[in-house]
Design an enzyme around this catalytic site. Structure first.
Site, mmCIF file in Angstrom:
data_model
loop_
_atom_site.group_PDB
_atom_site.id
_atom_site.type_symbol
_atom_site.label_atom_id
_atom_site.label_comp_id
_atom_site.label_asym_id
_atom_site.label_seq_id
_atom_site.Cartn_x
_atom_site.Cartn_y
_atom_site.Cartn_z
ATOM 1 N N THR A 33 0.846 -1.192 0.000
ATOM 2 C CA THR A 33 0.000 0.000 0.000
ATOM 3 C C THR A 33 0.879 1.238 0.000
ATOM 4 O OG1 THR A 33 -1.397 -1.297 1.452
ATOM 5 C CG2 THR A 33 -2.017 0.983 1.109
ATOM 6 N N GLN A 249 -2.408 -14.719 -1.595
ATOM 7 C CA GLN A 249 -3.537 -14.120 -0.884
ATOM 8 C C GLN A 249 -4.778 -14.048 -1.760
ATOM 9 O OE1 GLN A 249 -2.601 -10.747 1.825
ATOM 10 N NE2 GLN A 249 -0.526 -10.955 1.038
#
Length: 730
Positions: A33, A249
């Site tokens: 991020t 993920q």
DNA sequence: CGAAAGGCTCTTTTT
DNA sequence: GAGCCTTTCG
């Protein structure tokens, strides 16, 4: 502030690679991020790119919000009109602005899951099938799959290979017609219609292509084929597309997310720069190691070399409790212990679970202990009946053709327009070739004219006219009043407060309406029509985690899916049992099993300091009590990484020595000579309880105690082998 | 027409 | 255990 300072070499490389395609494979906690935020900031501040020309796609609205805040801090000034949001939100905006080119009316409403199911049911009925035989959900999922590859009903029906698919094709066609008549789009349409728009209108595509110099996509492993197509379309010739993801993920394949997008990316953009982010800044060494052992069992993956400079930290706690109540109690008291011992703050703790139903026991325990918690979904606010009712009124005001909402509110609160009247109205509307709302208007206009009366009795004409006249008043008001004034008018005029108060939980439900009103207040400064439309879009495209408030010091309860992208110092994963995690629907499919494992991996890697993996021995599922065994994932964690404890003693603690009724035992037939030899897993039959499966056998002095899980409604019984007269089945 | 009561079936995960 | 549907009665 130097945007490149504080970045490690790999991160720096990712930020500076602004020309051409970039694929960033980022392990958990590797600062992805951060990389995206810094990359955008770098583009704006260092390269002088206007925010107007950047698009950043996030997985949730919350992630978008946080990204914006982060960027503001990095850039030190307002962002301007950077495009940032989920695929769905961005597509909705594009379609409102330019959808006409592909036949989308800009006043469209967005149908959520519930609306979709209700429309599917209608579609199934209208083509003469029984919704009980053809589960709307299953058909919906098949249609969603089709839409995820931009397959239209006609295209879909051309390639059916089974009877089921043939039915899907027919339902899909009718469903899509009804959506169009209602001027509504479902979630998948938002994506599909945008791609179709760009295909059908090269000028529109060119407009967006020339606007967006840079495109960034987070959580790329969870994009589906349409989303990827959209990225390729927008990326155009320039190929300034940067995608960030982690195959380990990927947990949304059931929503048709396609891991192959990552492979395709390298194929479609052969000049793509690959950046690996492998240093973890989040978790302790032991947590990272635990997680790595769990995930490395997966066959279909590329091994990664994750590492961290963090402390070794604590061992992973594996805890077994007796029931799910005890499990919840353990979690809450452990949180209390950590907080009292100064080891963690309440807000540092998160409890994660596979299914929403598991939150119940946890909530009860939190309440009993008086410990603050925030539940991320719950009975989701926007799905509550009272909230959806009001939203339905507002939707019909914005778009009277919205048939699902119209049918929802036409008799809520009750005004004497029941099932019978509704089908009369529907068939008359059909015979006249108009929408139901238009039919209502015709009825109201004709009510004083003896000649053109529709075939309804006068009472019905009166109530229908009354309803439509009220709605018309709302519509007129919606053009001049702000959203809150409109909201208040609607609620007052339909007598909603009185209606709720006369029912069950009236106060609580009324509070929810007031809560919705405070949401509406955020839109009151907008132009009348715009406020309404923005509000309706907002409430439909919210995601559960969007409501998560970090500033409140309370423990967080989330599903493992919702936990993606979050992090907490202390993580409890509960229900780490066969059948729960991994979920029983995945047990016979290796591919799905790998996804369950990834889900477990996502959960563990959310933790910074401490991980607890908790499982219970007995658990109520669908009403009856079942025996659970520890998840296979626990077996893959080496013992030296684990501190384990059982909170109950299997040998002694249990209820009574035998659950077999005493009186009955005495009257029971004498032990038969051929008592079967039983072991766990054997199928047996009992005269009273029916068929079951042996869960456990325990030798006693001169008998054997067998625990048998019987069918629905009976549950697990503890029996004495010599008395139970169990018949062994093959 | 609508309220109440009983019976049915399933439940993963969500933008 | 819940939500949905059907049935029944006023």
């Amino acid at each position: 502030m130097d945007i490149l300072a504080e970045l490690n070499p790999a991160q720096k490389e990712a930020v500076e690679a602004i020309e051409g395609p970039v694929l960033i494979l980022a392990g958990p906690g590797s600062g992805k991020t951060r990389v995206i935020a810094h990359r955008v900031a770098y583009l704006i501040k260092v390269c002088g790119v206007s925010p107007h020309r950047i698009m950043a796609v996030t997985f949730t609205n919350k992630a978008a919000r946080e990204m914006e805040e982060r960027l503001q801090r990095l850039i030190g000034r307002a962002l301007g009109d950077l495009t940032i949001g989920t695929f769905h939100a961005i597509c909705a905006r594009i379609l409102r602005r330019d959808g006409r080119a592909t036949g989308v009316d800009p006043r469209f409403v967005i149908y959520d899951d519930e609306d979709q199911i209700s429309l599917l049911k209608r579609s199934i009925q209208e083509i003469g099938l029984d919704p009980k035989q053809y589960a709307p959900r299953a058909l919906g999922s098949a249609i969603s799959a089709a839409k995820s590859c931009t397959s239209t009903p006609t295209e879909y029906s051309k390639h059916t290979t089974s009877y089921f698919e043939e039915v899907v094709g027919r339902v899909y066609e009718r469903y899509q017609q009804l959506l169009e008549e209602s001027n509504a789009l479902d979630f998948d349409d938002l994506l599909m219609k945008t791609v179709q728009l760009f295909r059908a209108s090269p000028e529109t595509l060119a407009k967006y292509q020339s606007r967006y110099l840079h495109i960034m996509v987070d959580e790329f492993q969870d994009t589906n084929v349409v989303q990827y197509e959209l990225i390729k379309q927008l990326g155009g010739e320039r190929h300034n597309v940067c995608v960030v993801g982690d195959p380990d993920q990927s947990i949304y394949s059931w929503r048709f997310a396609d891991l192959r997008n990552i492979l395709s990316f390298e194929k479609d953009f052969p000049e793509a720069k690959l950046v690996l982010l492998e240093q973890n800044y989040r978790s302790t060494k032991l947590i990272l190691e635990t997680a790595s052992h769990v995930i490395s069992v997966n066959q279909l993956r590329k091994p990664k070399a994750l590492w961290t400079e963090n402390e070794p930290g604590e061992l992973t706690n594996i805890v077994e409790t007796y029931t799910e109540q005890e499990e919840a109690q353990f979690v809450v008291s452990e949180i209390e212990r950590l907080v009292e011992g100064g080891k963690a703050k309440l807000g540092d703790c998160a409890v994660m679970y596979r299914t929403n139903a598991q939150s119940r026991a946890l909530e009860e325990a939190f309440m009993r202990y008086g410990i603050a918690y925030k539940l991320v979904a719950g009975t989701r606010f926007y799905e509550r009946r009272e909230v959806k009712d009001i939203i339905a009124y507002l939707r019909v005001i914005q778009n009277p053709n919205d048939s699902v909402s119209l049918l929802r509110i036409i008799n809520v609160p009750g005004r004497g327009i029941g099932q019978q009247s509704q089908s009369q109205l529907a068939s008359w509307a059909k015979s006249q070739g108009v929408s139901q709302y238009e039919a209502l208007k015709l009825i109201a206009e004709a009510k004083d004219d003896e000649e053109s009366q529709p075939p309804f009795n006068s009472r019905l004409v009166r109530v229908l006219s009354g309803f439509v006249e009220m709605m018309e008043e709302f519509i007129a008001r919606s053009r001049e009043s702000n959203l809150v004034a409109l909201f208040d008018l609607v609620v007052k005029k339909i007598g909603y407060e009185e209606y709720l108060m006369s029912g069950e939980n009236g106060e609580e439900r009324w509070e929810n309406v007031l809560e919705l009103r405070t949401v509406a207040r955020d839109y009151r400064h907008l132009e009348p029509g715009e406020g309404l439309s923005a509000f309706l879009e907002g409430v439909t495209l919210v995601s559960d985690v969007d409501g998560l408030d970090e500033t409140v010091d309370a423990a967080t309860l989330v599903t493992l899916h919702q936990a993606k992208g979050l992090e907490f110092p202390v993580v409890f994963i509960v229900g780490v049992e066969e059948g729960i995690l991994p979920h029983y629907k995945s047990l016979d499919d290796p591919g799905q099993m790998e996804e369950e494992r990834r889900l477990c991996y996502v959960g563990i890697t959310r933790a910074k300091q401490r991980v607890y993996l908790v499982h219970a021995f007995r658990r109520s599922l669908m009403g009856s009590s079942m025996v659970s065994t520890a998840s296979r994932f626990l077996d893959d964690i080496p013992k030296n990484l684990v501190a384990s404890s059982g909170l109950w003693e299997r040998e002694e603690s249990q209820v009574a020595p035998s659950l077999y009724p005493r009186g009955k035992a005495r009257r029971a037939p004498a032990p038969s000579s051929d008592v079967p030899e039983l072991k766990a897993g054997d199928r047996v039959h009992h005269a009273q309880f029916g068929d079951g499966v042996v869960v456990n056998c325990r030798p006693l002095k001169d008998d054997t105690e067998v625990m048998v899980a019987f069918k629905r409604g009976v549950g697990v019984k503890r029996l004495l082998l010599s008395f139970a007269n169990l018949e062994k089945r093959k």
